[in-house]
Every structure is written in structure tokens, then in C-alpha cells.
Design a protein around this motif. Structure first.
Motif, PDB file in Angstrom:
ATOM      1  N   VAL A  30       0.471   0.759  44.505  1.00 12.08           N
ATOM      2  CA  VAL A  30       1.351   0.133  43.249  1.00 12.08           C
ATOM      3  C   VAL A  30       1.349   1.465  42.485  1.00 12.08           C
ATOM      4  CG1 VAL A  30       1.442  -1.512  41.181  1.00 12.08           C
ATOM      5  CG2 VAL A  30       0.590  -2.045  43.438  1.00 12.08           C
ATOM      6  N   THR A  31       2.649   1.577  41.769  1.00 12.69           N
ATOM      7  CA  THR A  31       2.675   2.578  40.952  1.00 12.69           C
ATOM      8  C   THR A  31       3.380   2.015  39.768  1.00 12.69           C
ATOM      9  OG1 THR A  31       3.045   4.486  42.541  1.00 12.69           O
ATOM     10  CG2 THR A  31       3.994   4.910  40.281  1.00 12.69           C
ATOM     11  N   LEU A  32       2.692   2.121  38.520  1.00 11.83           N
ATOM     12  CA  LEU A  32       3.083   1.486  37.327  1.00 11.83           C
ATOM     13  C   LEU A  32       2.905   2.571  35.980  1.00 11.83           C
ATOM     14  CD1 LEU A  32       1.941  -2.162  37.623  1.00 11.83           C
ATOM     15  CD2 LEU A  32       4.172  -1.549  37.531  1.00 11.83           C
ATOM     16  N   PRO A  33       4.009   3.578  35.805  1.00 13.36           N
ATOM     17  CA  PRO A  33       3.657   4.308  34.930  1.00 13.36           C
ATOM     18  C   PRO A  33       4.224   3.646  33.507  1.00 13.36           C
ATOM     19  CG  PRO A  33       5.517   5.072  36.186  1.00 13.36           C
ATOM     20  CD  PRO A  33       4.851   3.720  36.693  1.00 13.36           C
ATOM     21  N   VAL A  34       3.436   3.485  32.475  1.00 11.39           N
ATOM     22  CA  VAL A  34       3.830   2.902  31.259  1.00 11.39           C
ATOM     23  C   VAL A  34       3.394   3.911  30.235  1.00 11.39           C
ATOM     24  CG1 VAL A  34       3.136   0.994  29.436  1.00 11.39           C
ATOM     25  CG2 VAL A  34       3.056   0.680  31.927  1.00 11.39           C
ATOM     26  N   TYR A  35       4.709   3.952  29.302  1.00 10.69           N
ATOM     27  CA  TYR A  35       4.693   4.944  28.071  1.00 10.69           C
ATOM     28  C   TYR A  35       4.985   4.176  26.893  1.00 10.69           C
ATOM     29  CZ  TYR A  35       6.390   8.267  24.682  1.00 10.69           C
ATOM     30  OH  TYR A  35       6.541   9.053  23.596  1.00 10.69           O
ATOM     31  N   TYR A  36       4.213   4.297  26.020  1.00 13.06           N
ATOM     32  CA  TYR A  36       4.259   3.455  24.512  1.00 13.06           C
ATOM     33  C   TYR A  36       4.107   4.642  23.537  1.00 13.06           C
ATOM     34  CZ  TYR A  36       3.590   0.412  20.720  1.00 13.06           C
ATOM     35  OH  TYR A  36       3.717  -0.336  19.559  1.00 13.06           O
ATOM     36  N   SER A  37       4.899   4.475  22.269  1.00 10.95           N
ATOM     37  CA  SER A  37       4.719   5.309  21.153  1.00 10.95           C
ATOM     38  C   SER A  37       5.178   4.553  20.004  1.00 10.95           C
ATOM     39  CB  SER A  37       5.642   6.726  21.374  1.00 10.95           C
ATOM     40  OG  SER A  37       6.734   6.188  21.332  1.00 10.95           O
ATOM     41  N   VAL A  38       4.406   4.897  18.883  1.00 15.33           N
ATOM     42  CA  VAL A  38       4.903   4.174  17.659  1.00 15.33           C
ATOM     43  C   VAL A  38       4.679   5.234  16.688  1.00 15.33           C
ATOM     44  CG1 VAL A  38       2.497   3.351  17.489  1.00 15.33           C
ATOM     45  CG2 VAL A  38       4.175   2.424  15.937  1.00 15.33           C
ATOM     46  N   SER A  39       5.605   5.165  15.614  1.00 10.83           N
ATOM     47  CA  SER A  39       5.584   6.297  14.560  1.00 10.83           C
ATOM     48  C   SER A  39       5.934   5.738  13.236  1.00 10.83           C
ATOM     49  CB  SER A  39       6.557   7.548  14.863  1.00 10.83           C
ATOM     50  OG  SER A  39       8.004   6.980  14.991  1.00 10.83           O
ATOM     51  N   LYS A  40       5.436   6.164  12.104  1.00 11.55           N
ATOM     52  CA  LYS A  40       5.677   5.535  10.832  1.00 11.55           C
ATOM     53  C   LYS A  40       5.687   6.436   9.880  1.00 11.55           C
ATOM     54  CE  LYS A  40       4.048   0.983  11.600  1.00 11.55           C
ATOM     55  NZ  LYS A  40       3.013  -0.359  10.969  1.00 11.55           N
ATOM     56  N   ASP A  41       6.916   6.613   9.075  1.00  9.62           N
ATOM     57  CA  ASP A  41       7.043   7.472   8.000  1.00  9.62           C
ATOM     58  C   ASP A  41       7.176   6.824   6.503  1.00  9.62           C
ATOM     59  OD1 ASP A  41       7.048  10.075   9.598  1.00  9.62           O
ATOM     60  OD2 ASP A  41       9.063   9.500  10.265  1.00  9.62           O
ATOM     61  N   GLU A  42       6.756   7.353   5.603  1.00 14.97           N
ATOM     62  CA  GLU A  42       6.833   6.722   4.349  1.00 14.97           C
ATOM     63  C   GLU A  42       7.004   7.716   3.234  1.00 14.97           C
ATOM     64  OE1 GLU A  42       4.086   3.149   3.065  1.00 14.97           O
ATOM     65  OE2 GLU A  42       3.502   4.555   1.608  1.00 14.97           O
ATOM     66  N   VAL A  43       7.939   7.346   2.291  1.00 15.25           N
ATOM     67  CA  VAL A  43       8.111   8.440   1.103  1.00 15.25           C
ATOM     68  C   VAL A  43       8.172   7.477   0.001  1.00 15.25           C
ATOM     69  CG1 VAL A  43       9.813   9.848   0.053  1.00 15.25           C
ATOM     70  CG2 VAL A  43       9.904   9.741   2.687  1.00 15.25           C
ATOM     71  N   ARG A  44       7.297   7.701  -0.795  1.00 18.23           N
ATOM     72  CA  ARG A  44       6.745   6.930  -2.225  1.00 18.23           C
ATOM     73  C   ARG A  44       7.237   8.161  -3.362  1.00 18.23           C
ATOM     74  NH1 ARG A  44       3.460   2.527  -3.669  1.00 18.23           N
ATOM     75  NH2 ARG A  44       3.192   2.437  -1.353  1.00 18.23           N
ATOM     76  N   PRO A  45       8.064   7.840  -3.919  1.00 19.08           N
ATOM     77  CA  PRO A  45       8.335   8.721  -5.346  1.00 19.08           C
ATOM     78  C   PRO A  45       7.433   8.363  -6.455  1.00 19.08           C
ATOM     79  CG  PRO A  45       9.635   6.593  -5.172  1.00 19.08           C
ATOM     80  CD  PRO A  45       9.047   6.455  -3.955  1.00 19.08           C
ATOM     81  N   LYS A  46       7.193   9.127  -7.158  1.00 18.41           N
ATOM     82  CA  LYS A  46       6.392   9.446  -8.247  1.00 18.41           C
ATOM     83  C   LYS A  46       6.830   8.280  -9.494  1.00 18.41           C
ATOM     84  CE  LYS A  46       3.641  12.173 -11.467  1.00 18.41           C
ATOM     85  NZ  LYS A  46       3.171  13.730 -11.934  1.00 18.41           N
ATOM     86  N   TYR A  47       8.263   8.458  -9.683  1.00 18.53           N
ATOM     87  CA  TYR A  47       8.599   7.534 -10.808  1.00 18.53           C
ATOM     88  C   TYR A  47       9.301   6.402 -10.015  1.00 18.53           C
ATOM     89  CZ  TYR A  47       7.581  11.582 -13.457  1.00 18.53           C
ATOM     90  OH  TYR A  47       6.769  12.670 -14.019  1.00 18.53           O
ATOM     91  N   ASN A  48       9.563   5.345 -10.924  1.00 22.98           N
ATOM     92  CA  ASN A  48       9.925   4.108 -10.558  1.00 22.98           C
ATOM     93  C   ASN A  48      11.554   4.468 -10.578  1.00 22.98           C
ATOM     94  OD1 ASN A  48      10.955   1.665 -10.235  1.00 22.98           O
ATOM     95  ND2 ASN A  48      10.206   0.656 -12.047  1.00 22.98           N
ATOM     96  N   PRO A  49      12.483   4.093  -9.532  1.00 20.69           N
ATOM     97  CA  PRO A  49      13.601   4.272  -9.523  1.00 20.69           C
ATOM     98  C   PRO A  49      14.743   3.313 -10.376  1.00 20.69           C
ATOM     99  CG  PRO A  49      13.066   3.276  -7.520  1.00 20.69           C
ATOM    100  CD  PRO A  49      11.876   3.798  -8.210  1.00 20.69           C
ATOM    101  N   LEU A  50      13.959   2.356 -10.726  1.00 20.87           N
ATOM    102  CA  LEU A  50      14.599   1.374 -11.709  1.00 20.87           C
ATOM    103  C   LEU A  50      14.496   1.670 -13.253  1.00 20.87           C
ATOM    104  CD1 LEU A  50      13.739  -1.977  -9.791  1.00 20.87           C
ATOM    105  CD2 LEU A  50      15.727  -0.537  -9.488  1.00 20.87           C
ATOM    106  N   ASP A  51      13.366   2.506 -13.446  1.00 17.32           N
ATOM    107  CA  ASP A  51      13.140   3.154 -14.841  1.00 17.32           C
ATOM    108  C   ASP A  51      12.413   4.262 -14.478  1.00 17.32           C
ATOM    109  OD1 ASP A  51      12.646   3.426 -17.317  1.00 17.32           O
ATOM    110  OD2 ASP A  51      11.152   1.723 -17.682  1.00 17.32           O
ATOM    111  N   THR A  52      13.290   5.553 -14.478  1.00 20.84           N
ATOM    112  CA  THR A  52      12.761   6.981 -14.258  1.00 20.84           C
ATOM    113  C   THR A  52      11.787   7.280 -15.536  1.00 20.84           C
ATOM    114  OG1 THR A  52      14.797   7.516 -15.412  1.00 20.84           O
ATOM    115  CG2 THR A  52      14.762   7.388 -12.691  1.00 20.84           C
ATOM    116  N   ASP A  53      11.746   6.761 -16.492  1.00 23.61           N
ATOM    117  CA  ASP A  53      10.725   7.012 -17.250  1.00 23.61           C
ATOM    118  C   ASP A  53       9.390   6.634 -17.265  1.00 23.61           C
ATOM    119  OD1 ASP A  53      12.805   8.542 -18.833  1.00 23.61           O
ATOM    120  OD2 ASP A  53      13.214   6.858 -20.061  1.00 23.61           O
ATOM    121  N   MET A  54       9.139   5.816 -16.286  1.00 24.22           N
ATOM    122  CA  MET A  54       7.799   5.178 -16.119  1.00 24.22           C
ATOM    123  C   MET A  54       7.558   5.484 -14.624  1.00 24.22           C
ATOM    124  SD  MET A  54       6.685   1.100 -16.045  1.00 24.22           S
ATOM    125  CE  MET A  54       6.839   1.042 -17.828  1.00 24.22           C
ATOM    126  N   GLU A  55       6.123   5.828 -14.421  1.00 25.36           N
ATOM    127  CA  GLU A  55       5.626   6.167 -13.086  1.00 25.36           C
ATOM    128  C   GLU A  55       5.517   4.866 -12.172  1.00 25.36           C
ATOM    129  OE1 GLU A  55       2.095   8.430 -13.026  1.00 25.36           O
ATOM    130  OE2 GLU A  55       2.851  10.098 -14.115  1.00 25.36           O
TER     131      GLU A  55
END
Length: 225
Positions: A30-55
Motif C-alpha cells: 500500500v502506498t498512501l503519501p499524504v501532504y498537509y500544510s497550514v499557514s497563517k498571517d496576521e497584520v495588526r496596526p498600531k492605531y485604530n483604523p476607525l479612529d486614527t488618533d487612538m492606538e
């Protein structure tokens, strides 16, 4: 100073290659080669996009938990990708002396699924899924070429041509492949004027294809291809 990035970026990727055929007896082949991958990217801004004067951290601490989730889903951009594939899975059992058309080793199976998810400031969610399943068959018979004039006796050079003539009464290769593919895409854009109950329509597309091909190689003689 304006060209400096104030965003915090995080990413990780995990991949794995596993041969599940090792868990079966060696006789099963029996030959059952299985490949699995997971990747996650996150970009978090320093300032609030709804109120750019506040972090962003200060904005999240000053609101309730429900509003915190709503603000974070808008401010933080996330990309998630998952891949799973099973390539050419087979049971390599074949007849010992002469391979037969019904041997399990002539068949192979493949399957894959790719999922991509994106969310951010202008996107509530964006999902992209692709599936693929394929079944393949390949048979190559083993036999001796029929040479009817091989045993002709004589020393004439004119007899060399008929002596080397050989006829193949079976094809060299018979094969077919059937493949199903499906692609589904869905996008929910964010209504920035109404972030609580967005009412923008969902756009989507779906496509399914069925590909089939047949292969036959048959050299009628061993000298002509």
C-alpha cells in the motif's frame, strides 16, 4: 517617519509529509503519501483604523467585549491557507508471472483540497476552495512478439528482412484517467458605514469540471512505431 511601518506582522507555517502506507503489511504494498500544510498571517496596526488618533490596544480596552470583537475584525487583517493532498494512492499488488488487466496495482487515486480564508478592514470574509479527485488506470501487458518467419532456414541476405519481422498482437499500454475538479469562491464585503449589521450582498462563483482522457499505444510490429 511617514515611510516607517507601525504594523505588527505575525506569520507561521506548518507542513507535514506522511507515508501512511507504512502502517499496512508489506505484502499489501500500500502506498498512501499524504501532504498537509497550514499557514497563517496576521497584520495588526498600531492605531485604530476607525479612529486614527487612538492606538488599537487602547481602543479595545475601552469598549465592551462585543464591540472589541467587531473592532478587531475590522482592524486586523488575517490570511489562512490550508492544503491537503493524497497523491497516487495505490495497492501495488500484481500477478507474479503475467500482469493482468484487473490487478489492483493498475489503479491509482489522488485527492486534494485547498482552502484560503481572508478577513480584514474591507472584507468580512473571503473564502476560496478548490477540490480535485482523480482515478487513473494503466496496464502494460507482458508477452513475446510473434515472429512467424524467424525459423526460416537459408543464408541469403534477402531472408534477413522477413526473419526480423515481429507482430505485436496486444498493445503496449492501455490507460485512462478521470478527474473531477470543483472551485468555489465566496466574498462578503464590509459595509463601513454600518459595521454592526452589514447588509451588502454576498458574491460567489462556483465551477465544476469533469476531465477524461484515454491512452492507447500499440506498435503493430516491433520495428515500426
Amino acid at each position: 517617519v511617514l515611510q516607517r511601518s507601525t504594523d505588527t506582522q505575525k506569520s507561521y507555517t506548518v507542513t507535514a509529509n506522511v507515508e501512511l502506507g507504512k502502517f499496512f503489511p508489506d505484502k499489501a504494498k500500500v502506498t498512501l503519501p499524504v501532504y498537509y500544510s497550514v499557514s497563517k498571517d496576521e497584520v495588526r496596526p498600531k492605531y485604530n483604523p476607525l479612529d486614527t488618533d487612538m492606538e488599537l490596544d487602547d481602543a479595545l480596552e475601552s469598549v465592551s467585549s462585543r464591540e472589541r470583537d467587531s473592532i478587531e475584525s475590522i482592524a486586523v487583517t488575517r490570511h489562512v491557507t490550508r492544503n491537503f493532498s493524497l497523491s497516487n494512492a495505490r495497492i501495488g499488488i500484481k500477478s507474479k508471472r503475467h500482469p493482468m488487466p484487473y490487478d489492483p496495482g493498475n489503479f491509482s487515486f489522488s485527492y486534494s483540497h485547498q482552502h484560503r480564508h481572508t478577513s480584514g478592514e474591507t472584507t468580512v470574509y473571503e473564502n476560496d476552495d478548490q477540490w480535485r479527485g482523480a482515478l487513473s488506470y494503466n496496464y502494460s501487458p507482458v508477452y513475446k512478439t510473434w515472429e512467424p518467419f524467424k525459423n526460416i532456414k537459408g543464408k541469403s541476405k534477402w531472408l534477413d528482412f522477413p526473419k526480423v519481422i515481429g507482430f505485436n498482437y496486444l498493445p503496449q499500454t492501455i490507460g485512462f484517467n478521470t478527474e473531477l475538479t470543483r472551485h468555489y469562491y465566496e466574498l462578503q464585503e464590509r459595509d463601513l458605514e454600518n459595521t454592526v449589521t452589514p447588509n451588502l450582498p454576498v458574491s460567489f462563483s462556483s465551477q465544476m469540471l469533469w476531465n477524461r482522457d484515454f491512452t492507447l499505444r500499440w506498435d503493430l510490429t516491433k520495428n515500426l512505431h
